[in-house]
Write a protein that holds these residues in place. Sequence first.
Motif, PDB file in Angstrom:
ATOM      1  N   PHE A  19       0.634  -1.198   0.040  1.00 24.26           N
ATOM      2  CA  PHE A  19      -0.172   0.077  -0.024  1.00 24.26           C
ATOM      3  C   PHE A  19       0.801   1.294  -0.032  1.00 24.26           C
ATOM      4  CE2 PHE A  19      -2.531  -3.329   2.037  1.00 24.26           C
ATOM      5  CZ  PHE A  19      -3.457  -3.521   1.160  1.00 24.26           C
ATOM      6  N   ARG A  20       2.092   1.265  -0.534  1.00 23.31           N
ATOM      7  CA  ARG A  20       2.820   2.322  -0.932  1.00 23.31           C
ATOM      8  C   ARG A  20       3.657   2.529   0.656  1.00 23.31           C
ATOM      9  NH1 ARG A  20      -0.898   5.993  -3.785  1.00 23.31           N
ATOM     10  NH2 ARG A  20      -2.167   4.361  -4.169  1.00 23.31           N
ATOM     11  N   GLY A  21       3.601   1.804   1.422  1.00 21.61           N
ATOM     12  CA  GLY A  21       4.501   2.146   2.777  1.00 21.61           C
ATOM     13  C   GLY A  21       5.884   2.041   2.584  1.00 21.61           C
ATOM     14  N   ASP A  22       6.564   2.485   3.572  1.00 24.90           N
ATOM     15  CA  ASP A  22       7.976   2.238   3.760  1.00 24.90           C
ATOM     16  C   ASP A  22       8.282   1.040   4.223  1.00 24.90           C
ATOM     17  OD1 ASP A  22      10.780   2.669   4.473  1.00 24.90           O
ATOM     18  OD2 ASP A  22      10.426   4.389   5.549  1.00 24.90           O
ATOM     19  N   PRO A  23       8.868   0.104   3.526  1.00 25.65           N
ATOM     20  CA  PRO A  23       9.493  -1.279   4.120  1.00 25.65           C
ATOM     21  C   PRO A  23      10.345  -1.403   5.376  1.00 25.65           C
ATOM     22  CG  PRO A  23      10.513  -0.815   2.129  1.00 25.65           C
ATOM     23  CD  PRO A  23       9.521   0.232   2.280  1.00 25.65           C
ATOM     24  N   ALA A  24      11.000  -0.068   5.553  1.00 27.14           N
ATOM     25  CA  ALA A  24      11.932   0.011   6.683  1.00 27.14           C
ATOM     26  C   ALA A  24      11.228   0.296   8.138  1.00 27.14           C
ATOM     27  CB  ALA A  24      13.191   1.169   6.536  1.00 27.14           C
ATOM     28  N   ASP A  71     -14.514  -5.185  -0.878  1.00 29.89           N
ATOM     29  CA  ASP A  71     -14.602  -3.715  -0.747  1.00 29.89           C
ATOM     30  C   ASP A  71     -13.410  -3.188  -0.438  1.00 29.89           C
ATOM     31  OD1 ASP A  71     -14.093  -4.406   1.885  1.00 29.89           O
ATOM     32  OD2 ASP A  71     -16.163  -3.928   2.598  1.00 29.89           O
ATOM     33  N   GLY A  72     -12.342  -3.830  -0.383  1.00 33.18           N
ATOM     34  CA  GLY A  72     -10.996  -3.395  -0.238  1.00 33.18           C
ATOM     35  C   GLY A  72     -10.421  -3.034   1.185  1.00 33.18           C
TER      36      GLY A  72
END
Length: 125
Positions: A19-24, A71-72
């Motif tokens: 969901f476009r988050g920061d993997p760190a 529905d997401g």
Amino acid sequence: EISAAGKARPIECSSDPVFRGDPAKYSPEELLLAAVAGCHMLWVLHLCADAGIIVNSYSDNTTGIMRENADGSGEFVQITIRPRIALADLSRAPELHALHERAHELCFIARSLNFPVRCDPGLVS
């Protein structure tokens, strides 16, 4: 950031990389898995201490299964904790199964969830 009064430092969080988050940074999903694993670990260590069982090491590889809805929205449908314990005295190993079961009954995090939390414990040398 997640912070609380009296804690040494905040926890940097982000959404999952899907969901476009920061993997760190930790995601809320990872924090939930850590809460379940940590609660079980602390109960097991407490019960072992009460029983006079010396634990040399404790590790865990907790995983979760999530479902994404049409529905997401999404939800966990199962978590499996896999604690691995090394004991100072292997003759006490037969007692561990009952201690894991009792810890699972006492863990307030696992008891609060509306899906199964499974426990697959094991010994390491």
